[in-house]
Design an enzyme around this catalytic site. Sequence first.
Site, PDB file in Angstrom:
ATOM      1  N   ASP A 157       0.814  -1.213   0.000  1.00  0.00           N
ATOM      2  CA  ASP A 157       0.000   0.000   0.000  1.00  0.00           C
ATOM      3  C   ASP A 157       0.853   1.271   0.000  1.00  0.00           C
ATOM      4  OD1 ASP A 157       0.962  -0.453   2.564  1.00  0.00           O
ATOM      5  OD2 ASP A 157      -0.994  -0.576   3.526  1.00  0.00           O
ATOM      6  N   ASN A 188      -7.863  -2.735  14.012  1.00  0.00           N
ATOM      7  CA  ASN A 188      -9.249  -3.050  13.631  1.00  0.00           C
ATOM      8  C   ASN A 188      -9.302  -4.235  12.666  1.00  0.00           C
ATOM      9  OD1 ASN A 188      -8.247  -1.945  11.311  1.00  0.00           O
ATOM     10  ND2 ASN A 188      -9.649  -0.211  11.223  1.00  0.00           N
ATOM     11  N   HIS A 211      -7.376  -4.556   9.947  1.00  0.00           N
ATOM     12  CA  HIS A 211      -7.032  -4.279   8.553  1.00  0.00           C
ATOM     13  C   HIS A 211      -5.715  -4.945   8.150  1.00  0.00           C
ATOM     14  CE1 HIS A 211      -4.979  -0.213   9.702  1.00  0.00           C
ATOM     15  NE2 HIS A 211      -4.021  -0.993   9.279  1.00  0.00           N
ATOM     16  N   GLU A 260      -9.684  -1.830   5.009  1.00  0.00           N
ATOM     17  CA  GLU A 260     -10.359  -1.489   6.259  1.00  0.00           C
ATOM     18  C   GLU A 260     -11.639  -2.317   6.425  1.00  0.00           C
ATOM     19  OE1 GLU A 260      -8.916   0.264   8.401  1.00  0.00           O
ATOM     20  OE2 GLU A 260      -8.312   2.259   7.755  1.00  0.00           O
TER      21      GLU A 260
HETATM   22  C1  GLP Z   1      -0.708   0.435   8.860  1.00  0.00           C
HETATM   23  C2  GLP Z   1      -0.346  -0.275   7.530  1.00  0.00           C
HETATM   24  C3  GLP Z   1      -0.506  -1.766   7.640  1.00  0.00           C
HETATM   25  C4  GLP Z   1       0.073  -2.216   8.961  1.00  0.00           C
HETATM   26  C5  GLP Z   1      -0.805  -1.733  10.082  1.00  0.00           C
HETATM   27  C6  GLP Z   1      -0.292  -2.051  11.472  1.00  0.00           C
HETATM   28  O1  GLP Z   1      -1.708   1.362   8.748  1.00  0.00           O
HETATM   29  N1  GLP Z   1      -1.028   0.178   6.364  1.00  0.00           N
HETATM   30  O2  GLP Z   1       0.131  -2.398   6.538  1.00  0.00           O
HETATM   31  O3  GLP Z   1       0.135  -3.607   9.023  1.00  0.00           O
HETATM   32  O4  GLP Z   1      -1.136  -0.370   9.936  1.00  0.00           O
HETATM   33  O5  GLP Z   1       0.778  -1.235  11.800  1.00  0.00           O
HETATM   34  P1  GLP Z   1       1.738  -1.493  13.021  1.00  0.00           P
HETATM   35  O6  GLP Z   1       2.606  -2.628  12.623  1.00  0.00           O
HETATM   36  O7  GLP Z   1       2.503  -0.215  13.175  1.00  0.00           O
HETATM   37  O8  GLP Z   1       0.875  -1.811  14.197  1.00  0.00           O
END
Ligand code: GLP
Length: 241
Positions: free
Chosen positions: A67, A136, A138, A143
């Site tokens: 992404d 959440n 995702h 989402e």
């Molecule tokens: C972000 C990214 C995801 C990631 C998630 C969790 O928004 N787009 O690819 O896996 O949130 O992030 P973190 O590893 O900092 O908890």
Amino acid sequence: MKIYKARDYRDMSRKAANIISAQVIMKPNCVLGLATGSTPIGTYEQLVEWYRKGDLDFSEVTSVNLDEYKGLPRENDQSYYYFMNEHLFRHVNIDMNRTYLPDGMNMDSAAECARYNQIIHDVGGVDLQLLGLGHNGHIGFNEPNNAFEKETHCVDLTESTIEANKRFFASADEVPRQAYTMGIKTIMQARKILVVVSGEDKADIVRRAFFGPVTPEVPASILQMHNDVILVGDEAALSKI
Ligand code: GLP
């Protein structure tokens, strides 16, 4: 699904890096699906260390990232392009011409999504997809929704994601409101999926995603339907399963 319990973040990172290394060693010209977020940082650090020791060679690897924020230029230190460069690409011998991310500065969503889908198709699909997990549920920026989105699409980020990601920006107002992300179908077509989770704050969502009902309300729950998923988590993140 295989679950590997790690002692702590460092151990989780090492185990995840081991799985990625195995992929690169077994198939030097593999396609790695890469992820951002704070969780995989230690995994990338470990890969860089092994590369420096001469144990890993990325020269034939192709990468496609999950992404990218829409509206952030590559030079912005919060863009996922910048992140990948900072944490992995510039430290190893990957060919930058074979590293792909959605172009956050292409404001034409339909054109950008079509372009990115074509890239994933042209490289032959993903051999190993690395994933983090949002609070959440995702994955990438898919989402919670009332249906699973299939391919690369432009998403409106939820308030909880903006809230979670604002720690990286000067203020919540600066967090982009939209992003391009691979879709659930694309992720599910990866031949192998590696999910990394760390910390007590992920324990509830780990339980819901991997042991609850499969529903687009928890996008990661679809991973229960994939036949080759490895979940690597530290004790805190796996404490409720
Ligand atoms: C972000 C990214 C995801 C990631 C998630 C969790 O928004 N787009 O690819 O896996 O949130 O992030 P973190 O590893 O900092 O908890």
